[in-house]
Motif scaffolding. Structure first.
Motif, PDB file in Angstrom:
ATOM      1  N   GLU A 176     -10.934  -3.692   3.393  1.00  0.00           N
ATOM      2  CA  GLU A 176      -9.700  -4.404   3.770  1.00  0.00           C
ATOM      3  C   GLU A 176      -8.965  -4.610   2.597  1.00  0.00           C
ATOM      4  OE1 GLU A 176     -12.900  -5.195   4.652  1.00  0.00           O
ATOM      5  OE2 GLU A 176     -13.026  -4.925   6.797  1.00  0.00           O
ATOM      6  N   ASN A 177      -9.413  -5.035   1.535  1.00  0.00           N
ATOM      7  CA  ASN A 177      -8.695  -5.581   0.308  1.00  0.00           C
ATOM      8  C   ASN A 177      -8.090  -4.271  -0.488  1.00  0.00           C
ATOM      9  OD1 ASN A 177      -8.794  -8.366   0.749  1.00  0.00           O
ATOM     10  ND2 ASN A 177     -11.150  -8.262   0.054  1.00  0.00           N
ATOM     11  N   LEU A 178      -8.587  -3.151  -0.362  1.00  0.00           N
ATOM     12  CA  LEU A 178      -8.083  -1.892  -0.878  1.00  0.00           C
ATOM     13  C   LEU A 178      -6.838  -1.246  -0.289  1.00  0.00           C
ATOM     14  CD1 LEU A 178      -8.468   0.258  -3.246  1.00  0.00           C
ATOM     15  CD2 LEU A 178      -9.902   1.342  -1.530  1.00  0.00           C
ATOM     16  N   THR A 179      -6.867  -0.765   1.120  1.00  0.00           N
ATOM     17  CA  THR A 179      -6.109   0.091   1.721  1.00  0.00           C
ATOM     18  C   THR A 179      -4.568  -0.179   1.605  1.00  0.00           C
ATOM     19  OG1 THR A 179      -6.644  -0.949   3.598  1.00  0.00           O
ATOM     20  CG2 THR A 179      -7.863   1.027   3.284  1.00  0.00           C
ATOM     21  N   SER A 180      -4.058  -1.181   2.180  1.00  0.00           N
ATOM     22  CA  SER A 180      -2.601  -1.405   2.482  1.00  0.00           C
ATOM     23  C   SER A 180      -2.016  -1.434   1.374  1.00  0.00           C
ATOM     24  CB  SER A 180      -2.463  -2.742   3.261  1.00  0.00           C
ATOM     25  OG  SER A 180      -2.855  -2.624   4.775  1.00  0.00           O
ATOM     26  N   ARG A 181      -2.659  -2.279   0.359  1.00  0.00           N
ATOM     27  CA  ARG A 181      -2.007  -2.469  -1.038  1.00  0.00           C
ATOM     28  C   ARG A 181      -1.963  -1.326  -2.074  1.00  0.00           C
ATOM     29  NH1 ARG A 181      -1.881  -8.230  -2.446  1.00  0.00           N
ATOM     30  NH2 ARG A 181      -1.992  -7.866  -4.570  1.00  0.00           N
ATOM     31  N   TYR A 182      -3.082  -0.541  -1.974  1.00  0.00           N
ATOM     32  CA  TYR A 182      -3.236   0.240  -3.005  1.00  0.00           C
ATOM     33  C   TYR A 182      -3.135   1.651  -2.634  1.00  0.00           C
ATOM     34  CZ  TYR A 182      -4.359  -3.522  -6.171  1.00  0.00           C
ATOM     35  OH  TYR A 182      -4.113  -4.386  -7.156  1.00  0.00           O
ATOM     36  N   LEU A 183      -3.077   1.995  -1.394  1.00  0.00           N
ATOM     37  CA  LEU A 183      -2.758   3.206  -0.689  1.00  0.00           C
ATOM     38  C   LEU A 183      -1.251   3.672  -0.556  1.00  0.00           C
ATOM     39  CD1 LEU A 183      -5.729   3.842   1.547  1.00  0.00           C
ATOM     40  CD2 LEU A 183      -5.360   5.091  -0.573  1.00  0.00           C
ATOM     41  N   GLY A 184      -0.422   2.612  -0.784  1.00  0.00           N
ATOM     42  CA  GLY A 184       0.879   2.809  -0.609  1.00  0.00           C
ATOM     43  C   GLY A 184       1.246   2.617   0.858  1.00  0.00           C
ATOM     44  N   LEU A 185       0.508   1.991   1.716  1.00  0.00           N
ATOM     45  CA  LEU A 185       0.822   1.844   3.257  1.00  0.00           C
ATOM     46  C   LEU A 185       1.443   0.729   3.461  1.00  0.00           C
ATOM     47  CD1 LEU A 185      -2.609   3.238   4.776  1.00  0.00           C
ATOM     48  CD2 LEU A 185      -0.393   4.555   3.894  1.00  0.00           C
ATOM     49  N   GLN A 186       1.447  -0.280   2.575  1.00  0.00           N
ATOM     50  CA  GLN A 186       1.926  -1.358   3.117  1.00  0.00           C
ATOM     51  C   GLN A 186       3.735  -1.457   2.852  1.00  0.00           C
ATOM     52  OE1 GLN A 186       1.387  -4.807   0.137  1.00  0.00           O
ATOM     53  NE2 GLN A 186       0.931  -6.144   1.837  1.00  0.00           N
ATOM     54  N   ASP A 187       4.222  -2.192   3.894  1.00  0.00           N
ATOM     55  CA  ASP A 187       5.687  -2.170   4.062  1.00  0.00           C
ATOM     56  C   ASP A 187       6.143  -2.803   2.686  1.00  0.00           C
ATOM     57  OD1 ASP A 187       8.339  -2.486   4.601  1.00  0.00           O
ATOM     58  OD2 ASP A 187       8.090  -3.067   6.772  1.00  0.00           O
ATOM     59  N   ASP A 188       7.026  -2.257   1.987  1.00  0.00           N
ATOM     60  CA  ASP A 188       7.579  -2.690   0.627  1.00  0.00           C
ATOM     61  C   ASP A 188       8.280  -4.056   0.974  1.00  0.00           C
ATOM     62  OD1 ASP A 188       6.170  -0.950  -0.710  1.00  0.00           O
ATOM     63  OD2 ASP A 188       7.785   0.597  -0.934  1.00  0.00           O
ATOM     64  N   ASN A 189       9.211  -3.962   2.293  1.00  0.00           N
ATOM     65  CA  ASN A 189       9.904  -5.155   2.578  1.00  0.00           C
ATOM     66  C   ASN A 189       9.045  -6.554   3.003  1.00  0.00           C
ATOM     67  OD1 ASN A 189      12.148  -3.946   2.418  1.00  0.00           O
ATOM     68  ND2 ASN A 189      12.018  -2.781   4.205  1.00  0.00           N
ATOM     69  N   LYS A 190       7.572  -6.366   3.376  1.00  0.00           N
ATOM     70  CA  LYS A 190       6.699  -7.383   3.637  1.00  0.00           C
ATOM     71  C   LYS A 190       6.577  -8.407   2.364  1.00  0.00           C
ATOM     72  CE  LYS A 190       4.634  -5.720   7.369  1.00  0.00           C
ATOM     73  NZ  LYS A 190       3.308  -5.301   8.291  1.00  0.00           N
ATOM     74  N   LYS A 191       6.418  -9.722   2.545  1.00  0.00           N
ATOM     75  CA  LYS A 191       6.015 -10.444   1.814  1.00  0.00           C
ATOM     76  C   LYS A 191       4.657 -10.246   1.124  1.00  0.00           C
ATOM     77  CE  LYS A 191       5.485 -15.467   0.915  1.00  0.00           C
ATOM     78  NZ  LYS A 191       5.385 -16.797   1.324  1.00  0.00           N
ATOM     79  N   GLY A 192       4.597 -10.111  -0.140  1.00  0.00           N
ATOM     80  CA  GLY A 192       3.323  -9.879  -0.795  1.00  0.00           C
ATOM     81  C   GLY A 192       3.030  -8.297  -1.262  1.00  0.00           C
ATOM     82  N   ALA A 193       3.959  -7.674  -1.021  1.00  0.00           N
ATOM     83  CA  ALA A 193       4.133  -6.348  -1.285  1.00  0.00           C
ATOM     84  C   ALA A 193       3.808  -6.142  -3.004  1.00  0.00           C
ATOM     85  CB  ALA A 193       4.996  -5.349  -0.870  1.00  0.00           C
ATOM     86  N   LEU A 194       3.258  -5.190  -3.429  1.00  0.00           N
ATOM     87  CA  LEU A 194       3.142  -4.988  -4.841  1.00  0.00           C
ATOM     88  C   LEU A 194       4.246  -4.218  -5.399  1.00  0.00           C
ATOM     89  CD1 LEU A 194      -0.542  -4.171  -5.278  1.00  0.00           C
ATOM     90  CD2 LEU A 194       0.539  -6.266  -5.784  1.00  0.00           C
ATOM     91  N   PRO A 195       4.487  -4.340  -6.424  1.00  0.00           N
ATOM     92  CA  PRO A 195       5.840  -3.448  -7.070  1.00  0.00           C
ATOM     93  C   PRO A 195       5.128  -2.093  -7.031  1.00  0.00           C
ATOM     94  CG  PRO A 195       5.381  -5.342  -8.545  1.00  0.00           C
ATOM     95  CD  PRO A 195       4.250  -5.568  -7.496  1.00  0.00           C
ATOM     96  N   ILE A 196       5.946  -1.247  -7.113  1.00  0.00           N
ATOM     97  CA  ILE A 196       5.749   0.223  -7.103  1.00  0.00           C
ATOM     98  C   ILE A 196       4.766   0.598  -8.100  1.00  0.00           C
ATOM     99  CG2 ILE A 196       6.562   2.517  -7.194  1.00  0.00           C
ATOM    100  CD1 ILE A 196       9.008   1.828  -5.754  1.00  0.00           C
ATOM    101  N   SER A 197       5.058   0.003  -9.446  1.00  0.00           N
ATOM    102  CA  SER A 197       4.344   0.457 -10.602  1.00  0.00           C
ATOM    103  C   SER A 197       2.630  -0.022 -10.061  1.00  0.00           C
ATOM    104  CB  SER A 197       4.887  -0.022 -11.589  1.00  0.00           C
ATOM    105  OG  SER A 197       4.830  -1.606 -11.704  1.00  0.00           O
ATOM    106  N   GLU A 198       2.350  -0.886  -9.281  1.00  0.00           N
ATOM    107  CA  GLU A 198       1.085  -1.582  -9.085  1.00  0.00           C
ATOM    108  C   GLU A 198       0.534  -1.168  -7.822  1.00  0.00           C
ATOM    109  OE1 GLU A 198       1.188  -5.623 -10.078  1.00  0.00           O
ATOM    110  OE2 GLU A 198       2.380  -5.455 -11.934  1.00  0.00           O
ATOM    111  N   SER A 199       1.140  -0.623  -6.891  1.00  0.00           N
ATOM    112  CA  SER A 199       0.927  -0.780  -5.621  1.00  0.00           C
ATOM    113  C   SER A 199       0.193   0.541  -5.111  1.00  0.00           C
ATOM    114  CB  SER A 199       2.099  -0.795  -4.635  1.00  0.00           C
ATOM    115  OG  SER A 199       3.016   0.272  -4.927  1.00  0.00           O
ATOM    116  N   LYS A 200       0.204   1.720  -5.813  1.00  0.00           N
ATOM    117  CA  LYS A 200      -0.538   2.776  -5.442  1.00  0.00           C
ATOM    118  C   LYS A 200      -1.900   3.090  -6.215  1.00  0.00           C
ATOM    119  CE  LYS A 200       3.439   4.927  -3.897  1.00  0.00           C
ATOM    120  NZ  LYS A 200       4.470   6.012  -3.903  1.00  0.00           N
TER     121      LYS A 200
END
Length: 230
Positions: A83-107
């Protein structure tokens, strides 16, 4: 134990082909950083063809100094209940949502470079959505997705010919217009869906359209899009 390999061991496993890590409740990372280690490493396991990560609730990152890891030979990728890996570090999180990581850190993985090429099977279940890609049949199935379908996700599956959407909570699925090779679209029990396809969409290759249990659907299509199906 909160990690699997120290960096000095991981970088020596140049011939490792299959990496499976299952049911480790305290695991936080795969590779532990060490003093003096390289800042960015893109191919710790260059020969890995199969990566399976299951039931790793505290896993948040592969290697702390990597923001985009390359597996050039990867053919099978399975990630379930991380749960703590997928949305943030697979690039599946909506970038417009609060808490989304910057592109340089999100994949965590460069999936956009793999799904349309070497990757033969991709399975993801993260408690929010269930996704399966079968390259052999060009089939993408998304089930029980309670979030908005990420536009970037479908863009990585441009070769898909059969799209299955089951019991998802989408209100619209505009992203299907980014699938130029789509031949078969099946939507079942997506009861909140109000709009199936945008007016600008063109589906010249669509042969099968199967709609079931979509109670909120206002209009199936527009006249201009219907003409493109002829």
């Amino acid at each position: 134990m909160t990690y699997v390999f120290p960096f000095s061991i991981a970088k020596s496993l140049r011939k490792l082909q299959c990496l499976e890590i299952i049911d480790c409740e305290v695991l936080k990372k795969i590779v532990e950083e060490e003093e003096g280690a390289e800042t960015i490493v893109n191919s710790i396991f260059p020969q890995v063809t199969e990566l399976v990560l299951k039931k790793l609730p505290k896993l948040t990152i592969f290697y702390p100094r990597i923001h985009a890891l390359e597996f050039p030979m990867l053919k099978r990728l399975v990630i379930e209940y991380c749960e703590n890996l997928t949305s943030r570090y697979l690039g599946l999180q909506d970038d417009n949502k609060k808490g989304a990581l910057p592109i340089s850190e999100s994949k965590f993985l460069c999936l956009e470079n793999k799904i349309n090429h070497n990757l033969e099977e991709f399975r993801l279940h993260d408690g929010v959505r269930n996704i399966r890609w079968q390259s052999q049949y060009k089939v993408l199935t998304i089930t029980l997705d309670r979030a908005n379908i990420p536009l970037g996700l479908l863009q990585r599956f441009q070769s898909v010919k059969r799209l299955r959407l089951f019991e998802c909570e989408y209100k619209e699925i505009k992203s299907v217009s980014n699938l130029p090779n789509l031949e078969d679209l099946c939507v079942k029990d997506c009861r909140k869906l109000m709009s199936l396809m945008p007016s600008s969409a063109s589906f010249q290759n669509l042969k099968v359209l199967d709609i079931w249990g979509v109670n909120g659907l206002v209009a199936l299509t527009t006249p201009s899009m219907a003409r493109s199906l002829v």
